[in-house]
Design a protein around this motif. Structure first.
Motif, PDB file in Angstrom:
ATOM      1  N   SER A 150     -53.230 -20.993  28.012  1.00 57.45           N
ATOM      2  CA  SER A 150     -53.553 -19.592  27.734  1.00 57.45           C
ATOM      3  C   SER A 150     -52.382 -18.875  27.066  1.00 57.45           C
ATOM      4  CB  SER A 150     -53.954 -18.878  29.027  1.00 57.45           C
ATOM      5  OG  SER A 150     -52.900 -18.944  29.985  1.00 57.45           O
ATOM      6  N   LEU A 151     -51.140 -19.193  27.493  1.00 59.65           N
ATOM      7  CA  LEU A 151     -49.976 -18.592  26.831  1.00 59.65           C
ATOM      8  C   LEU A 151     -49.891 -19.048  25.372  1.00 59.65           C
ATOM      9  CD1 LEU A 151     -47.266 -18.855  29.635  1.00 59.65           C
ATOM     10  CD2 LEU A 151     -48.338 -16.773  28.768  1.00 59.65           C
ATOM     11  N   GLY A 152     -50.172 -20.333  25.111  1.00 60.02           N
ATOM     12  CA  GLY A 152     -50.169 -20.830  23.734  1.00 60.02           C
ATOM     13  C   GLY A 152     -51.226 -20.150  22.885  1.00 60.02           C
ATOM     14  N   ILE A 153     -52.434 -19.909  23.495  1.00 62.08           N
ATOM     15  CA  ILE A 153     -53.510 -19.243  22.757  1.00 62.08           C
ATOM     16  C   ILE A 153     -53.110 -17.827  22.364  1.00 62.08           C
ATOM     17  CG2 ILE A 153     -55.820 -18.264  23.046  1.00 62.08           C
ATOM     18  CD1 ILE A 153     -56.516 -20.825  24.643  1.00 62.08           C
ATOM     19  N   VAL A 154     -52.508 -17.091  23.300  1.00 61.63           N
ATOM     20  CA  VAL A 154     -52.081 -15.717  23.010  1.00 61.63           C
ATOM     21  C   VAL A 154     -50.983 -15.706  21.953  1.00 61.63           C
ATOM     22  CG1 VAL A 154     -50.940 -13.681  23.967  1.00 61.63           C
ATOM     23  CG2 VAL A 154     -52.780 -14.793  25.237  1.00 61.63           C
ATOM     24  N   LEU A 155     -50.041 -16.654  22.076  1.00 61.91           N
ATOM     25  CA  LEU A 155     -48.928 -16.678  21.129  1.00 61.91           C
ATOM     26  C   LEU A 155     -49.406 -17.010  19.715  1.00 61.91           C
ATOM     27  CD1 LEU A 155     -45.908 -16.370  20.817  1.00 61.91           C
ATOM     28  CD2 LEU A 155     -45.633 -18.798  21.367  1.00 61.91           C
ATOM     29  N   GLU A 156     -50.292 -18.009  19.597  1.00 60.18           N
ATOM     30  CA  GLU A 156     -50.770 -18.341  18.254  1.00 60.18           C
ATOM     31  C   GLU A 156     -51.652 -17.238  17.691  1.00 60.18           C
ATOM     32  OE1 GLU A 156     -54.050 -21.083  17.475  1.00 60.18           O
ATOM     33  OE2 GLU A 156     -53.961 -21.654  19.599  1.00 60.18           O
ATOM     34  N   THR A 157     -52.401 -16.544  18.559  1.00 62.13           N
ATOM     35  CA  THR A 157     -53.184 -15.391  18.094  1.00 62.13           C
ATOM     36  C   THR A 157     -52.273 -14.312  17.540  1.00 62.13           C
ATOM     37  OG1 THR A 157     -54.919 -15.846  19.714  1.00 62.13           O
ATOM     38  CG2 THR A 157     -54.832 -13.620  18.790  1.00 62.13           C
ATOM     39  N   LEU A 158     -51.191 -14.061  18.256  1.00 63.38           N
ATOM     40  CA  LEU A 158     -50.235 -13.046  17.805  1.00 63.38           C
ATOM     41  C   LEU A 158     -49.625 -13.427  16.464  1.00 63.38           C
ATOM     42  CD1 LEU A 158     -48.754 -10.417  18.471  1.00 63.38           C
ATOM     43  CD2 LEU A 158     -47.041 -11.778  19.680  1.00 63.38           C
ATOM     44  N   VAL A 159     -49.287 -14.716  16.282  1.00 63.75           N
ATOM     45  CA  VAL A 159     -48.709 -15.171  15.012  1.00 63.75           C
ATOM     46  C   VAL A 159     -49.709 -14.989  13.877  1.00 63.75           C
ATOM     47  CG1 VAL A 159     -47.941 -17.224  13.753  1.00 63.75           C
ATOM     48  CG2 VAL A 159     -47.088 -16.781  16.057  1.00 63.75           C
ATOM     49  N   ALA A 160     -50.959 -15.398  14.098  1.00 58.98           N
ATOM     50  CA  ALA A 160     -51.983 -15.263  13.051  1.00 58.98           C
ATOM     51  C   ALA A 160     -52.225 -13.804  12.696  1.00 58.98           C
ATOM     52  CB  ALA A 160     -53.281 -15.919  13.516  1.00 58.98           C
ATOM     53  N   VAL A 161     -52.263 -12.935  13.715  1.00 60.49           N
ATOM     54  CA  VAL A 161     -52.501 -11.510  13.480  1.00 60.49           C
ATOM     55  C   VAL A 161     -51.352 -10.908  12.676  1.00 60.49           C
ATOM     56  CG1 VAL A 161     -52.629  -9.263  14.614  1.00 60.49           C
ATOM     57  CG2 VAL A 161     -54.009 -11.171  15.455  1.00 60.49           C
ATOM     58  N   ARG A 162     -50.118 -11.297  13.033  1.00 67.25           N
ATOM     59  CA  ARG A 162     -48.967 -10.746  12.312  1.00 67.25           C
ATOM     60  C   ARG A 162     -48.983 -11.154  10.835  1.00 67.25           C
ATOM     61  NH1 ARG A 162     -44.625  -9.016  15.483  1.00 67.25           N
ATOM     62  NH2 ARG A 162     -45.542  -7.701  17.115  1.00 67.25           N
ATOM     63  N   ILE A 163     -49.304 -12.406  10.551  1.00 66.28           N
ATOM     64  CA  ILE A 163     -49.295 -12.871   9.160  1.00 66.28           C
ATOM     65  C   ILE A 163     -50.457 -12.267   8.377  1.00 66.28           C
ATOM     66  CG2 ILE A 163     -49.504 -14.900   7.667  1.00 66.28           C
ATOM     67  CD1 ILE A 163     -48.089 -16.504   9.834  1.00 66.28           C
ATOM     68  N   LEU A 164     -51.642 -12.258   8.978  1.00 68.28           N
ATOM     69  CA  LEU A 164     -52.818 -11.742   8.261  1.00 68.28           C
ATOM     70  C   LEU A 164     -52.788 -10.231   8.096  1.00 68.28           C
ATOM     71  CD1 LEU A 164     -55.651 -13.919   9.853  1.00 68.28           C
ATOM     72  CD2 LEU A 164     -54.835 -14.028   7.497  1.00 68.28           C
ATOM     73  N   GLY A 165     -52.257  -9.531   9.091  1.00 71.13           N
ATOM     74  CA  GLY A 165     -52.334  -8.070   9.070  1.00 71.13           C
ATOM     75  C   GLY A 165     -51.106  -7.369   8.573  1.00 71.13           C
ATOM     76  N   HIS A 166     -50.073  -8.107   8.155  1.00 69.28           N
ATOM     77  CA  HIS A 166     -48.821  -7.475   7.755  1.00 69.28           C
ATOM     78  C   HIS A 166     -48.990  -6.665   6.471  1.00 69.28           C
ATOM     79  CE1 HIS A 166     -44.541  -6.822   7.424  1.00 69.28           C
ATOM     80  NE2 HIS A 166     -44.551  -7.324   6.197  1.00 69.28           N
ATOM     81  N   GLY A 167     -48.938  -5.329   6.587  1.00 65.64           N
ATOM     82  CA  GLY A 167     -49.004  -4.437   5.425  1.00 65.64           C
ATOM     83  C   GLY A 167     -50.303  -4.506   4.658  1.00 65.64           C
ATOM     84  N   ARG A 168     -51.396  -4.854   5.318  1.00 69.25           N
ATOM     85  CA  ARG A 168     -52.678  -4.991   4.609  1.00 69.25           C
ATOM     86  C   ARG A 168     -53.731  -4.099   5.253  1.00 69.25           C
ATOM     87  NH1 ARG A 168     -54.743 -10.768   4.074  1.00 69.25           N
ATOM     88  NH2 ARG A 168     -55.573 -10.002   2.122  1.00 69.25           N
ATOM     89  N   PRO A 169     -54.435  -3.300   4.440  1.00 71.23           N
ATOM     90  CA  PRO A 169     -55.505  -2.466   5.002  1.00 71.23           C
ATOM     91  C   PRO A 169     -56.725  -3.289   5.420  1.00 71.23           C
ATOM     92  CG  PRO A 169     -55.438  -2.249   2.613  1.00 71.23           C
ATOM     93  CD  PRO A 169     -54.244  -3.055   2.998  1.00 71.23           C
ATOM     94  N   ASP A 170     -56.910  -4.448   4.791  1.00 75.00           N
ATOM     95  CA  ASP A 170     -58.057  -5.299   5.117  1.00 75.00           C
ATOM     96  C   ASP A 170     -57.537  -6.710   5.383  1.00 75.00           C
ATOM     97  OD1 ASP A 170     -60.438  -6.543   5.453  1.00 75.00           O
ATOM     98  OD2 ASP A 170     -61.227  -6.158   3.443  1.00 75.00           O
ATOM     99  N   PRO A 171     -57.122  -6.999   6.625  1.00 79.10           N
ATOM    100  CA  PRO A 171     -56.499  -8.299   6.918  1.00 79.10           C
ATOM    101  C   PRO A 171     -57.451  -9.472   6.826  1.00 79.10           C
ATOM    102  CG  PRO A 171     -56.838  -7.041   8.937  1.00 79.10           C
ATOM    103  CD  PRO A 171     -57.160  -6.126   7.811  1.00 79.10           C
ATOM    104  N   LEU A 172     -58.767  -9.240   6.928  1.00 79.68           N
ATOM    105  CA  LEU A 172     -59.747 -10.326   6.879  1.00 79.68           C
ATOM    106  C   LEU A 172     -60.353 -10.473   5.484  1.00 79.68           C
ATOM    107  CD1 LEU A 172     -61.586  -9.933  10.301  1.00 79.68           C
ATOM    108  CD2 LEU A 172     -60.003 -11.712   9.609  1.00 79.68           C
ATOM    109  N   ARG A 173     -59.554 -10.234   4.468  1.00 77.66           N
ATOM    110  CA  ARG A 173     -60.025 -10.311   3.083  1.00 77.66           C
ATOM    111  C   ARG A 173     -59.526 -11.605   2.448  1.00 77.66           C
ATOM    112  NH1 ARG A 173     -58.102  -8.374  -2.043  1.00 77.66           N
ATOM    113  NH2 ARG A 173     -59.784  -7.597  -3.370  1.00 77.66           N
ATOM    114  N   ILE A 174     -60.454 -12.418   1.919  1.00 69.05           N
ATOM    115  CA  ILE A 174     -60.083 -13.648   1.203  1.00 69.05           C
ATOM    116  C   ILE A 174     -60.785 -13.602  -0.153  1.00 69.05           C
ATOM    117  CG2 ILE A 174     -59.903 -16.160   1.311  1.00 69.05           C
ATOM    118  CD1 ILE A 174     -60.398 -16.037   4.274  1.00 69.05           C
TER     119      ILE A 174
END
Length: 667
Positions: free
Chosen positions: A83-107
């Motif tokens: 569970s700690l690994g899941i939270v940590l990897e979620t945090l990493v993905a959120v930081r990379i995808l959402g850094h300075g972006r108004p639409d982080p889920l845009r591909i």
């Protein structure tokens, strides 16, 4: 958090818990992995929530992860590490995808795809590292293998789930309805069929080309749905012990969790094929639309310029574009010129003349290479019309290059300026003729003035003798008549002197000023003295102010005296009785300033721009019947300019006049 998010987030959290529990239970109790836990869904939940709710949601994901892993049959300490690994990897993905972006889920763009791949890969690496560490601390399984199983599984989850919820390019299907139906039928048949054999894992990858087919030809949503259908089918078949992934461990004597690695790699392959293809197709379609729009806009511009010939060629000079303007100006139809050499539009004589002008060999290729040089810019060139007439064009030739510098072709824009050039040549000829006429006129005036000066001087002499009584006494009427004739003779002689002076200054042989050093005060004083006697017959107040020290000056003293006489004489002539005329000479730095001021009738502002033209006379002068030739100020300006100075006037109707003369001092 808006209303739709408040409704969707609880549903996603419930789905996260259910799928997480199912994933762990499906992995079985024989291994040490937790299956393809839906960690990608956790990333989507946190990313789509308001920033204020992210930390509480991470805590909630931690609780759900621990609960689902523990309830799925794993020890509490292992559940805590997972569970700690899941939270940590979620945090990493959120930081990379959402850094300075108004639409982080845009591909949609290439940068979006790069960020998506970086985020999902980094999340998988973090998950694998934490799982390996958990294995070391809890003693469950081989650390590197546990890390591999968990890392690949979570990488697959992030890739697939994030792509499903992402905003992909919004383009329609390229395939027709029948083709799309065929795609679906093929996928639905092949996806389960490849999982029937137990011994051939590679056979499962036969479905990959089908997914690529859909990604290239169908809408993005359809491609993702088919991908999810294939991955879901693989997970279901493997969970129920069917297919090559389920039987691989037993057949090849591998660890039980090997089937999880194979299944995850299968999902990763599907996602890495479908998502980049969907994004790239979207970019291609957007680029194609923009290119078509730009092409149409350019075509409209090219077609809507009937007065400009726009001709495009390939790298070898074959015509690829011949706009309506070119058809109108050159007489050829586009169909006649397309594919033909542009050299057809120029005569050998035209090329020869242009080559001589440019200083290059007199062949078409050399001239074209010279014209395409940006330094040449716009130039004139003679075009040969279809009817054989040659016309002068103003032409600009430009090179069209690819990104690597390869020449793709050339484009020329030209405008027929034949009539304009003919008009310019005619105007030049007219100006030259006027210049010749003006020279003849000046020569005539000079000659006539010289011829008139001698007899008028003789007439003045005899009039003086008559006036003095040398030929006998004259009656009062006779004496008055003689004096009138003498006055008009003096006026005529003054006009002749002005004409001779002006002619002398205009003659090229007399341009050089007679350079002599003298005290400028003495020249101003002498000129002022020539006009001062008029005070005997006028009621004017005149004053002269000179510097106490000598004013060294280099120039023609006679001309300077003439300048002073003209300016002071004008001031006296245009100032009524009881008026004032003031003459001042002073120095300002490296300049001398001569100021002549009067309180006369002034000069209208509208006439001041013509003041220094030859023979110009103000309307006020004509209205007050003030005599003059209109040459004095023209001569004055010429004298000032010959000495490197400037002359200005400040005046208005009824406000008097001030002339300001600035000339350089001797250094």
């Amino acid at each position: 958090m808006n209303g739709s998010a408040r409704v969707r987030l609880p549903a996603l959290l419930v789905l996260l818990g259910v799928l997480g529990f199912v994933a762990v239970r499906s992995a079985g109790g024989e291994g040490h992995a937790v299956g393809i836990w839906p960690v990608g869904l956790a990333t989507v939940v946190v990313l789509t929530a308001d920033r204020r709710w992210r930390d509480p949601l991470l805590v909630l994901v931690l609780g759900l992860a621990w609960l689902t892993v523990w309830a799925g049959g794993r020890p509490a300490d292992v559940a805590l590490g997972c569970s700690l690994g899941i939270v940590l990897e979620t945090l990493v993905a959120v930081r990379i995808l959402g850094h300075g972006r108004p639409d982080p889920l845009r591909i949609v763009e290439d940068g979006d795809l790069t960020r998506y791949l970086m985020a999902t890969t980094a999340a998988g690496l973090v998950a694998g590292a934490v799982a390996a560490l958990t294995s070391v601390l809890t003693g469950g399984g081989t650390p590197w293998f546990v890390g591999l199983v968990v890392g690949v599984s979570h990488w697959a989850s992030q890739l697939c789930v994030v792509a499903v919820f992402a905003h992909l390019p919004a383009h329609g299907a390229v395939a027709r309805p029948r083709e799309r139906v065929a795609q679906w039928l093929t996928v639905l048949v092949v996806a389960p069929a490849v999982f029937v054999p137990q011994e051939f894992p590679s056979l499962a990858f036969v479905v990959i080309p089908l997914l690529a087919w859909t990604a290239l030809r169908s809408r993005p949503v359809e491609a993702l749905v088919q991908m999810c259908a294939v991955v879901g089918c693989a997970i279901a078949m493997t969970t129920f012990g069917r297919g090559p992934f389920a039987g691989a461990p037993a057949i090849h004597g591998l660890d039980h969790d090997t089937h999880g690695v194979l299944l995850a790699l299968y999902a990763v392959t599907c996602a890495l094929i479908v998502v980049p293809l969907v994004q790239r197709v979207g970019v291609h379609i957007a680029t194609s639309r923009a290119a078509r729009a730009e092409r149409d806009r350019l075509q409209n511009v090219v077609s809507s310029t009937p007065g400009v010939a726009i001709i495009g060629t390939g790298p070898t000079g074959r015509v690829t574009l011949f706009n309506p303007g070119a058809e109108s100006l050159l007489g050829y139809r586009a169909e006649e010129m397309l594919g033909d050499s542009i050299e057809r539009l120029f005569s050998s004589e035209s090329i020869r003349l242009k080559a001589a002008d440019l200083g290059v060999p007199d062949d078409f290729v050399s001239v074209a290479r010279a014209l395409v040089d940006p330094a040449v810019g716009q130039t004139s060139l003679r075009f040969l019309r279809r009817d054989g007439e040659e016309r002068d064009h103003e032409l600009t030739l430009s090179r069209i290059s690819a990104d690597d510098g390869t020449t793709l072709g050339f484009v020329s824009t030209s405008e027929d300026v034949t009539e304009r050039l003919q008009a310019e040549n005619a105007l030049k000829q007219a100006v030259e003729q006027l210049r010749q006429v003006d020279a003849v006129k000046d020569a005539f005036v000079s000659s006539v003035s010289h011829e008139l000066r001698t007899p008028i001087t003789s007439i003045q002499g005899y009039l003086e003798l008559l006036e003095d009584g040398s030929y006998g006494d004259l009656s009062a009427p006779q004496l008055n008549a003689v004096r009138r004739v003498a006055g008009n003779s003096r006026r005529l002689l003054g006009l002749i002197d002005d004409l001779l002076t002006l002619s002398k200054m205009q003659e090229e042989s007399s341009i050089a000023v007679v350079e002599r050093a003298f005290d400028l005060r003495r020249a101003v004083e002498a000129g002022y003295g020539l006009v001062a006697p008029v005070l005997e017959s006028r009621r004017l107040t005149m004053s002269l102010s000179l510097p106490p020290e000598p004013v060294p000056f280099l120039g023609d003293r006679d001309m300077v005296e003439r300048l002073v006489v003209n300016l002071v004489g004008n001031a006296v002539k245009f100032t009524p009785d009881e008026g004032t005329v003031t003459v001042t000479l002073e120095t300002e730095g490296e300049e001398t300033l001569l100021r002549v001021t009067d309180t006369g009738i002034g000069i209208p502002l509208s006439e001041q721009k013509h003041l220094f033209q030859r023979f110009f006379r103000s309307e006020l002068a004509q209205k007050h019947a003030i005599q003059g030739s209109g040459l004095g100020l023209s001569i004055s300006r010429a004298v000032v300019e010959r000495h490197g100075g400037t002359i200005d006037v400040v005046s208005d109707t009824g406000a008097g006049t001030t002339f300001l003369v600035r000339m350089p001092l001797v250094a």
